[in-house]
Design an enzyme around this catalytic site. Structure first.
Site, PDB file in Angstrom:
ATOM      1  CG  ASN A   1      20.154  13.172  11.033  1.00 32.40           C
ATOM      2  OD1 ASN A   1      19.623  14.279  10.981  1.00 32.40           O
ATOM      3  ND2 ASN A   1      20.411  12.466   9.936  1.00 32.40           N
TER       4      ASN A   1
ATOM      5  CG  ASP B   1      27.176   8.555   6.244  1.00 36.03           C
ATOM      6  OD1 ASP B   1      27.006   9.106   5.146  1.00 36.03           O
ATOM      7  OD2 ASP B   1      27.720   9.121   7.217  1.00 36.03           O
TER       8      ASP B   1
ATOM      9  CE  LYS C   1       6.253  -2.649  18.627  1.00 34.15           C
ATOM     10  NZ  LYS C   1       5.299  -2.379  19.682  1.00 34.15           N
TER      11      LYS C   1
ATOM     12  CG  PHE D   1      26.028  22.382   5.001  1.00 33.12           C
ATOM     13  CD1 PHE D   1      25.498  22.776   3.790  1.00 33.12           C
ATOM     14  CD2 PHE D   1      25.912  23.239   6.096  1.00 33.12           C
ATOM     15  CE1 PHE D   1      24.872  23.995   3.650  1.00 33.12           C
ATOM     16  CE2 PHE D   1      25.291  24.467   5.969  1.00 33.12           C
ATOM     17  CZ  PHE D   1      24.762  24.854   4.754  1.00 33.12           C
TER      18      PHE D   1
ATOM     19  CE  LYS E   1      32.645  14.832   6.099  1.00 31.33           C
ATOM     20  NZ  LYS E   1      31.875  15.172   7.266  1.00 31.33           N
TER      21      LYS E   1
ATOM     22  CE  LYS F   1      31.239  13.555   1.098  1.00 34.20           C
ATOM     23  NZ  LYS F   1      29.954  13.325   1.733  1.00 34.20           N
TER      24      LYS F   1
HETATM   25  O1  PMT Z   1      18.637  20.913   9.662  1.00 37.54           O
HETATM   26  P1  PMT Z   1      19.155  21.751  10.816  1.00 37.54           P
HETATM   27  O2  PMT Z   1      18.553  21.339  12.148  1.00 37.54           O
HETATM   28  O3  PMT Z   1      19.019  23.226  10.556  1.00 37.54           O
HETATM   29  O4  PMT Z   1      20.717  21.458  10.978  1.00 37.54           O
HETATM   30  C1  PMT Z   1      21.593  21.869   9.982  1.00 37.54           C
HETATM   31  C2  PMT Z   1      22.711  20.833   9.756  1.00 37.54           C
HETATM   32  C3  PMT Z   1      23.609  20.751  10.977  1.00 37.54           C
HETATM   33  C4  PMT Z   1      22.119  19.454   9.461  1.00 37.54           C
HETATM   34  C5  PMT Z   1      23.497  21.351   8.495  1.00 37.54           C
HETATM   35  O5  PMT Z   1      24.027  22.601   8.786  1.00 37.54           O
HETATM   36  C6  PMT Z   1      24.617  20.399   8.126  1.00 37.54           C
HETATM   37  O6  PMT Z   1      25.732  20.460   8.607  1.00 37.54           O
HETATM   38  N1  PMT Z   1      24.296  19.472   7.193  1.00 37.54           N
HETATM   39  C7  PMT Z   1      25.186  18.383   6.756  1.00 37.54           C
HETATM   40  C8  PMT Z   1      25.164  17.313   7.791  1.00 37.54           C
HETATM   41  C9  PMT Z   1      25.939  16.145   7.353  1.00 37.54           C
HETATM   42  O7  PMT Z   1      25.365  15.140   7.050  1.00 37.54           O
HETATM   43  O8  PMT Z   1      27.222  16.295   7.254  1.00 37.54           O
HETATM   44  P2  PMT Z   1      28.242  15.142   6.770  1.00 37.54           P
HETATM   45  O9  PMT Z   1      29.546  15.669   7.201  1.00 37.54           O
HETATM   46  O10 PMT Z   1      27.829  13.802   7.255  1.00 37.54           O
HETATM   47  O11 PMT Z   1      28.082  15.140   5.187  1.00 37.54           O
HETATM   48  C10 PMT Z   1      28.859  15.971   4.354  1.00 37.54           C
HETATM   49  C11 PMT Z   1      28.079  16.400   3.140  1.00 37.54           C
HETATM   50  O12 PMT Z   1      27.779  15.241   2.334  1.00 37.54           O
HETATM   51  C12 PMT Z   1      26.746  17.057   3.437  1.00 37.54           C
HETATM   52  O13 PMT Z   1      26.574  18.102   2.535  1.00 37.54           O
HETATM   53  C13 PMT Z   1      25.724  15.940   3.208  1.00 37.54           C
HETATM   54  O14 PMT Z   1      24.485  16.458   2.751  1.00 37.54           O
HETATM   55  C14 PMT Z   1      26.395  15.114   2.124  1.00 37.54           C
HETATM   56  N2  PMT Z   1      26.074  13.669   2.189  1.00 37.54           N
HETATM   57  C15 PMT Z   1      26.394  12.950   3.293  1.00 37.54           C
HETATM   58  C16 PMT Z   1      26.121  11.602   3.320  1.00 37.54           C
HETATM   59  C17 PMT Z   1      25.507  10.986   2.193  1.00 37.54           C
HETATM   60  N3  PMT Z   1      25.209   9.693   2.198  1.00 37.54           N
HETATM   61  N4  PMT Z   1      25.184  11.727   1.125  1.00 37.54           N
HETATM   62  C18 PMT Z   1      25.472  13.057   1.088  1.00 37.54           C
HETATM   63  O15 PMT Z   1      25.194  13.738   0.109  1.00 37.54           O
END
Ligand code: PMT
Length: 397
Positions: free
Chosen positions: A209, A278, A288, A322, A336, A340
């Protein structure tokens, strides 16, 4: 309080220069020692006498004026300052600083100082949105300069929009936060995750991503600045890790999961800024994949949700997640936070310009377990990191 803090205020030529009289007065009331440097244009808007009276110090206007004590004045001022504030900062001065030009008292003091430099721009909206001005601001943010975004409203030229100098009271609060950082996180271990993950499909392809890692790296840097021991678990990025962190490089979500689990028992605070994939391909091809069919289907399976697992395990730790959202930001962030078992969630709107993925700036809100929210206006990712850590510190207290 700003007791005995030494602040050099650089005033540039804009109508908002008059607001700086109030700014100086507030700083002095807070106990700061203030010396004002005015550019030539600033003196067209307000007289040095005003600042001299309010600051109780001689106002410096001329690089070549006879110094009072036999010392090189721009160097001694640069060394004297605990912090330099430029308000209102014009497009001209921002451009000069970005280009490394030092041709008057203010720009030479900035060039010579090792103190933090805080820049509060004020100008017409179109000037502020001019691509060159924005590029200069982004560049200065990258170089470690702190920016106080201008406010929206009616501008002196009659236009409406972004460009008004932030209110002096808010500038003072910002300066206090810069000084207040101290070593508040000394003795604490902070684990930060940053960047994207890569889920391998074949030797040349992967699912990933747009995360650059900037947000997580900014959080890690801010935590080091506040005295914490920082473990930065980072997906693949092109960034230079901040000084003082323990860098743990990972590629896939499962590797990130393993490393985070390994370090988790040692941590007091976990801040998960990484954008974790995810899903991952069920089968990884060792060769390949060739174009043999019109359609290619890749079956995916779920990756562990690292934060969800931490939420189940947590004992003393403060967990900050986040949420990168494009719709229903509030609802999804709240969901979330609950699911979580987080203490705080930082929601960023990834549909807005210059926020979320890859940008130098970010915006959104931070929500706690009572679902009370603090809005975070657009600011540098470093500044946003400070806001997040401030909230964490309140929870620790
Ligand atoms: O890296 P940059 O370019 O500066 O961009 C910053 C950002 C936009 C990536 C950052 O600010 C941000 O929002 N990060 C979380 C992105 C994300 O994956 O969000 P989510 O809504 O899918 O996940 C929610 C939370 O669960 C996040 O804290 C994530 O780290 C965590 N997560 C998600 C999926 C997973 N399998 N394991 C996790 O721990």
């Amino acid at each position: 309080m700003l007791s005995d803090k030494k602040i050099v205020l650089g005033v540039c030529g804009g109508i908002a220069a008059y607001k700086c009289a109030d700014l100086v007065s507030r700083l002095v009331k807070e106990g700061a020692k203030v010396k004002v440097v005015m550019t030539k244009s600033a003196q067209e808007f307000i007289t040095p006498l005003t600042f001299q009276t309010l600051s109780n110090n001689r106002v410096i206007t001329d690089l070549f004026a006879e110094p009072q004590n036999w010392e090189v004045e721009h160097i001694s001022l640069a060394q004297w300052a605990d912090c330099l504030v430029i308000a209102p900062a014009t497009a001209n001065v921002i451009g000069k600083l970005a280009a490394g030009i030092a041709d008057d008292m203010l720009t030479t003091v900035v060039a010579a100082t090792k103190a933090k430099v805080i820049i509060a721009p004020a100008m017409n909206t179109n000037m502020y949105n001019n691509r060159i001005v924005r590029k200069n601001i982004d560049y200065l943010i990258d170089m470690g300069y702190l920016f106080i975004s201008p406010a929206e409203g009616r501008l002196a030229c009659g236009d409406e929009g972004l460009g008004r100098l932030e209110e002096p009271g808010n500038i003072v609060e910002f300066i206090k936060r810069v000084f207040d950082k101290g070593e508040d996180l000394k003795g604490k271990t902070v684990l930060v995750t940053a960047g994207p993950t890569r889920e391998i499909i074949d030797p040349v392809r992967f699912i990933t991503n747009g995360s650059s890692g900037k947000m997580g790296y900014a959080v890690a840097e801010a935590a080091v600045e506040q005295g914490a021991k920082v473990i930065l678990v980072s997906g693949p990025t092109t960034l230079t890790p901040p000084q003082g962190v323990e860098l743990v490089k990972v590629t896939s979500a499962r590797e990130m999961y393993e490393k985070v689990m390994e370090y988790f028992p040692l941590c007091d605070i976990v801040i998960k800024a990484a954008a974790v994939s995810d899903y991952r391909p069920v089968n990884v091809s060792s060769q390949k994949i060739k174009k043999t069919h019109d359609n290619l289907e890749i079956k995916l399976e779920r990756n562990p949700d690292i934060l969800y697992e931490l939420g189940k395990l947590k004992t003393k730790q403060i967990l900050v997640g986040f949420a990168a959202e494009s719709t229903n930001i509030f609802e999804y962030a709240k969901e979330k936070l609950e699911k979580k078992n987080l203490d705080l969630i930082v929601a960023n709107d990834i549909t807005r310009d210059e926020t979320g993925f890859s940008s130098d700036t970010n915006a959104g809100f931070i929500m706690d377990r009572d679902f009370s929210m603090e809005n975070i206006p657009k600011m540098s990712k470093h500044q946003m990191a400070d806001v997040i850590l401030e909230k964490v510190k309140q929870l620790i207290k």
